[in-house]
Enzyme design. Sequence first.
Site, PDB file in Angstrom:
ATOM      1  CG  LEU A  88      -1.890  -1.268   1.253  1.00  0.00           C
ATOM      2  CD1 LEU A  88      -2.598  -1.201   2.589  1.00  0.00           C
ATOM      3  CD2 LEU A  88      -3.317  -1.262   0.536  1.00  0.00           C
ATOM      4  CG  ASP A 195      -2.047  -3.625  18.972  1.00  0.00           C
ATOM      5  OD1 ASP A 195      -2.065  -3.231  19.782  1.00  0.00           O
ATOM      6  OD2 ASP A 195      -1.095  -3.942  18.777  1.00  0.00           O
TER       7      ASP A 195
END
Length: 288
Positions: A88, A195
């Site tokens: 990405l 998380d």
Amino acid sequence: MTLQEQLHHLLGEELVTAQPVSGGCIAEAQVLHTRSGKTLFAKQARPGQPAAMLTAEAEGLQALRASQTVRVPQVLAATSHLLVLDYLPTGRPRSGSAFALGQALARLHRLPQATFGFPQDNFLGSSPQSNQASGAAQRDWPTFFRDHRLRFQLNLARQKGRTSSELEERMEQLMAQLPDWLAGSEEPPALLHGDLWSGNHLFDEQGNGWLIDPAVYHGHREADLAMTTLFGGFPAEFYQGYDAEFPRRKGWEQREPLYQLYHLLNHLNLFGGGYLSSVLAILRRFTR
């Protein structure tokens, strides 16, 4: 096998270059360029790393991707030694980017799950995370959070010699009172990132928000949201987007430190006594 051999075996790709990138404190992270012109992102296990860590991360990414709500990298290959994902290219958020990311997380949380926990245990950082609940813990959030989150981390701290008499006493008192502190916030289980601190999201070149490095399980959505304010935080627009899609329950501000306690206990276990004062500060708020 070498990285080149693994890549060829798993994906039929020929490696041209591998460039180390920052952020690989648990696994070695690299950007890979292949002969076919593809750019990939890879994590390689470090020596001594738990064998299931990378495959557990892959399972979490696949669960999030299957929800069709939040953007996460596609898993291309996963073994105990190597995790390969779409690469990405990162950019900057645009007007409305954080708002849209908050909406996407809310849509994830609105998908009800059958029970608390997850079919497999996984990892929070490099710490084991206990997910395979049974009995009351599958159906009752305070029981799950007490036994599979707080008590689990307390036991790890005992094994590592990182508790104190005050921490032990106050933790036992808090866990006994937990149903009272969480009363009124009851909701069906939701799929959580697990998380979600500020370092585990990014924006691509078009300004779209993505989530990375999950520690997924089915839990209370307030546990996900509490982590977003603990280390670095998210912009105000993120929470505006979230509340526009799925408003937070009354009293969430009072419950938030309880969920942050889990992550601070984990940091105590991972990084040592520097986090003891933060853990005790929360415990003193909820116990006498």
